[in-house]
Design a protein around this motif. Structure first.
Motif, short mmCIF file in Angstrom:
data_model
loop_
_atom_site.label_atom_id
_atom_site.label_comp_id
_atom_site.label_asym_id
_atom_site.label_seq_id
_atom_site.Cartn_x
_atom_site.Cartn_y
_atom_site.Cartn_z
N ARG A 14 35.66 80.15 44.70
CA ARG A 14 34.19 80.17 44.71
C ARG A 14 33.72 80.67 43.35
O ARG A 14 34.51 81.16 42.54
CB ARG A 14 33.70 81.10 45.82
CG ARG A 14 34.15 80.73 47.23
CD ARG A 14 33.38 79.58 47.85
NE ARG A 14 31.96 79.78 47.90
CZ ARG A 14 31.30 80.35 48.90
NH1 ARG A 14 31.94 80.78 49.96
NH2 ARG A 14 29.99 80.48 48.84
N THR A 15 32.42 80.59 43.09
CA THR A 15 31.88 80.94 41.78
C THR A 15 32.27 82.34 41.31
O THR A 15 32.71 82.50 40.17
CB THR A 15 30.35 80.75 41.76
OG1 THR A 15 30.06 79.37 42.04
CG2 THR A 15 29.75 81.12 40.41
N SER A 25 30.64 85.92 33.46
CA SER A 25 29.83 86.38 34.59
C SER A 25 29.57 85.19 35.50
O SER A 25 29.61 84.03 35.07
CB SER A 25 28.51 86.97 34.11
OG SER A 25 27.63 85.93 33.68
N GLY A 26 29.31 85.46 36.75
CA GLY A 26 28.97 84.40 37.69
C GLY A 26 27.74 83.63 37.25
O GLY A 26 27.66 82.41 37.39
N ARG A 27 26.77 84.34 36.70
CA ARG A 27 25.54 83.70 36.23
C ARG A 27 25.80 82.73 35.08
O ARG A 27 25.23 81.65 35.02
CB ARG A 27 24.53 84.78 35.81
CG ARG A 27 23.20 84.23 35.40
CD ARG A 27 22.46 83.63 36.60
NE ARG A 27 21.22 83.04 36.13
CZ ARG A 27 20.89 81.77 36.32
NH1 ARG A 27 21.67 80.98 37.00
NH2 ARG A 27 19.76 81.31 35.85
N THR A 28 26.70 83.12 34.17
CA THR A 28 27.05 82.22 33.06
C THR A 28 27.69 80.95 33.59
O THR A 28 27.37 79.85 33.14
CB THR A 28 27.98 82.92 32.06
OG1 THR A 28 27.28 84.03 31.49
CG2 THR A 28 28.44 81.99 30.96
N LEU A 29 28.58 81.09 34.56
CA LEU A 29 29.22 79.91 35.14
C LEU A 29 28.19 79.04 35.86
O LEU A 29 28.24 77.81 35.77
CB LEU A 29 30.32 80.35 36.10
CG LEU A 29 31.32 79.29 36.53
CD1 LEU A 29 31.93 78.56 35.35
CD2 LEU A 29 32.40 79.92 37.38
N GLU A 30 27.21 79.65 36.52
CA GLU A 30 26.13 78.88 37.16
C GLU A 30 25.32 78.12 36.11
O GLU A 30 24.95 76.96 36.32
CB GLU A 30 25.23 79.81 37.95
CG GLU A 30 25.88 80.36 39.20
CD GLU A 30 25.07 81.48 39.85
OE1 GLU A 30 23.96 81.80 39.37
OE2 GLU A 30 25.56 82.05 40.84
#
Length: 93
Positions: A14-15, A25-30
């Motif tokens: 998952r992310t 960071s998860g946000r960067t991947l998003e």
């Protein structure tokens, strides 16, 4: 006795797990997912998942051996010129 990994199904992350795998960071991947600059992903039952092989392949595209090498093909997580031009000209992206 170690498990035979050839018998196991592919592992999907998952992310948050994928972001940790890439040290992002998860946000960067998003953001990478939004702008189309990130690793390949799949949607399974409405969930975004990444295969470890796709994450590793994306990270490997950014590999360089010295600072004088041309930059790897991993783009930053931001809107790029072709997307800005399409937006300003009113064309669909």
């Amino acid at each position: 006795m170690p498990a035979n990994t050839a018998d196991l199904p592919p592992r999907y992350l998952r992310t948050p797990e994928a972001a940790r795998f890439l040290s992002l960071s998860g946000r960067t991947l998003e953001k990478h997912r939004t702008y189309g600059t990130g690793p390949a992903y799949r949607k399974l039952g409405g969930r975004v998942v990444y295969s470890i092989d796709d994450l590793q392949a994306w990270a490997d595209r950014g590999a360089v051996t010295s600072t004088s090498d041309p930059r790897g093909s991993v783009l930053p997580a931001k809107r790029h010129d072709d997307q800005k031009l399409a937006k300003s000209s009113g064309e669909p992206r």
